[in-house]
Design a protein around this motif. Structure first.
Motif, PDB file in Angstrom:
ATOM      1  N   LYS A  17      13.603  36.261  65.858  1.00 15.99           N
ATOM      2  CA  LYS A  17      14.414  37.389  65.289  1.00 15.99           C
ATOM      3  C   LYS A  17      14.880  38.178  66.610  1.00 15.99           C
ATOM      4  O   LYS A  17      16.601  38.294  66.794  1.00 15.99           O
ATOM      5  N   LEU A  18      13.934  38.796  67.405  1.00 18.72           N
ATOM      6  CA  LEU A  18      14.425  39.763  68.337  1.00 18.72           C
ATOM      7  C   LEU A  18      15.108  39.574  69.253  1.00 18.72           C
ATOM      8  O   LEU A  18      15.684  39.794  69.009  1.00 18.72           O
ATOM      9  N   LEU A  19      14.695  38.618  70.084  1.00 13.44           N
ATOM     10  CA  LEU A  19      15.114  37.466  70.826  1.00 13.44           C
ATOM     11  C   LEU A  19      16.516  37.066  70.244  1.00 13.44           C
ATOM     12  O   LEU A  19      17.607  36.429  71.604  1.00 13.44           O
ATOM     13  N   GLN A  20      17.116  36.599  69.403  1.00 11.75           N
ATOM     14  CA  GLN A  20      18.305  35.902  69.243  1.00 11.75           C
ATOM     15  C   GLN A  20      18.915  36.936  68.584  1.00 11.75           C
ATOM     16  O   GLN A  20      20.386  36.494  68.450  1.00 11.75           O
ATOM     17  N   CYS A  21      18.900  38.029  69.292  1.00 11.30           N
ATOM     18  CA  CYS A  21      19.832  39.229  68.497  1.00 11.30           C
ATOM     19  C   CYS A  21      20.417  40.304  69.573  1.00 11.30           C
ATOM     20  O   CYS A  21      19.061  40.454  70.874  1.00 11.30           O
ATOM     21  N   LYS A  22      21.532  40.331  70.252  1.00  8.89           N
ATOM     22  CA  LYS A  22      21.745  40.870  71.622  1.00  8.89           C
ATOM     23  C   LYS A  22      21.044  42.308  71.911  1.00  8.89           C
ATOM     24  O   LYS A  22      21.204  42.591  72.778  1.00  8.89           O
ATOM     25  N   LYS A  23      21.268  43.175  70.359  1.00  9.86           N
ATOM     26  CA  LYS A  23      20.799  44.640  70.813  1.00  9.86           C
ATOM     27  C   LYS A  23      19.129  44.551  71.109  1.00  9.86           C
ATOM     28  O   LYS A  23      18.604  45.332  71.423  1.00  9.86           O
ATOM     29  N   GLY A  24      18.323  43.610  70.276  1.00  8.64           N
ATOM     30  CA  GLY A  24      17.211  43.033  70.224  1.00  8.64           C
ATOM     31  C   GLY A  24      16.649  42.578  71.627  1.00  8.64           C
ATOM     32  O   GLY A  24      15.521  43.603  72.429  1.00  8.64           O
ATOM     33  N   GLN A  25      17.429  41.985  72.254  1.00  9.22           N
ATOM     34  CA  GLN A  25      17.010  41.888  73.935  1.00  9.22           C
ATOM     35  C   GLN A  25      17.393  42.725  74.731  1.00  9.22           C
ATOM     36  O   GLN A  25      15.999  43.149  75.372  1.00  9.22           O
ATOM     37  N   MET A  26      18.565  43.547  74.485  1.00 11.01           N
ATOM     38  CA  MET A  26      18.086  44.587  74.891  1.00 11.01           C
ATOM     39  C   MET A  26      17.331  46.006  74.952  1.00 11.01           C
ATOM     40  O   MET A  26      16.729  46.214  76.166  1.00 11.01           O
ATOM     41  N   VAL A  27      17.125  46.229  73.554  1.00 14.83           N
ATOM     42  CA  VAL A  27      16.089  47.238  73.583  1.00 14.83           C
ATOM     43  C   VAL A  27      14.172  46.520  74.218  1.00 14.83           C
ATOM     44  O   VAL A  27      13.547  47.220  74.287  1.00 14.83           O
ATOM     45  N   PHE A  28      14.238  45.080  73.732  1.00 11.26           N
ATOM     46  CA  PHE A  28      12.495  45.085  74.100  1.00 11.26           C
ATOM     47  C   PHE A  28      13.290  45.056  75.667  1.00 11.26           C
ATOM     48  O   PHE A  28      12.159  45.047  76.318  1.00 11.26           O
ATOM     49  N   GLY A  29      13.986  44.628  76.396  1.00 11.14           N
ATOM     50  CA  GLY A  29      13.842  44.960  77.813  1.00 11.14           C
ATOM     51  C   GLY A  29      14.244  45.981  78.476  1.00 11.14           C
ATOM     52  O   GLY A  29      13.515  46.762  79.058  1.00 11.14           O
ATOM     53  N   GLU A  30      14.218  47.232  77.164  1.00  7.81           N
ATOM     54  CA  GLU A  30      14.028  48.630  78.095  1.00  7.81           C
ATOM     55  C   GLU A  30      12.598  48.888  77.854  1.00  7.81           C
ATOM     56  O   GLU A  30      11.440  49.243  78.480  1.00  7.81           O
ATOM     57  N   PHE A  31      11.953  48.480  76.615  1.00 12.09           N
ATOM     58  CA  PHE A  31      10.662  48.401  76.034  1.00 12.09           C
ATOM     59  C   PHE A  31       9.974  47.527  77.368  1.00 12.09           C
ATOM     60  O   PHE A  31       8.929  48.428  77.839  1.00 12.09           O
TER      61      PHE A  31
END
Length: 136
Positions: A17-31
């Protein structure tokens, strides 16, 4: 970045679910940047785009770019994969197929899912985002 609370909460349900979402990808990338492992999501995303490349010539150039950026020894964003997988990609990059990076992508996905994702859920980045979302 405005994130709905439902969206941010959904990221806590699964790495998918995190990787399906563009915002999720961005936030996870920042982490992942804070953990010095941003190359993992960048490689995973590059593989997702690679699967959509329409022509053989574009596939070759994209495969070479992914190889030189993430796979070859001493690549600027070298991913952590076993030498057998690295050798398989090295051999196939001159005649790439849609599946050329599948094994490596699965390995990196598992690494993110089992290692980075649980830490992300406990991170200040995610917790702060949840709090901000709840206040809206």
């Amino acid at each position: 970045m405005v994130t709905r609370v439902e969206e941010a909460l959904a990221w806590g349900e699964s790495v998918d679910k995190l990787l399906q979402c563009k915002k999720g990808q961005m936030v996870f990338g920042e982490f992942l940047k804070t953990e010095y492992s941003e190359e993992n999501i960048l490689f995973w995303l590059a593989c997702e785009q690679y699967k959509k490349v329409p022509s053989i010539s574009e596939m070759r150039s994209t495969a070479n770019r992914i190889y030189s950026e993430f796979v070859q020894v001493d690549a600027p964003r070298q991913i952590n994969i076993d030498c057998g997988t690295r050798e398989d990609i090295t051999e196939s990059v001159s005649h790439p197929t849609r599946a050329s990076f599948d094994r490596a992508q699965r390995l990196i996905y598992r690494l993110m899912a089992k290692d980075s994702y649980p830490r992300f859920l406990k991170s200040d980045i995610y917790r702060t985002l949840l709090k901000q979302s709840e206040r809206r």
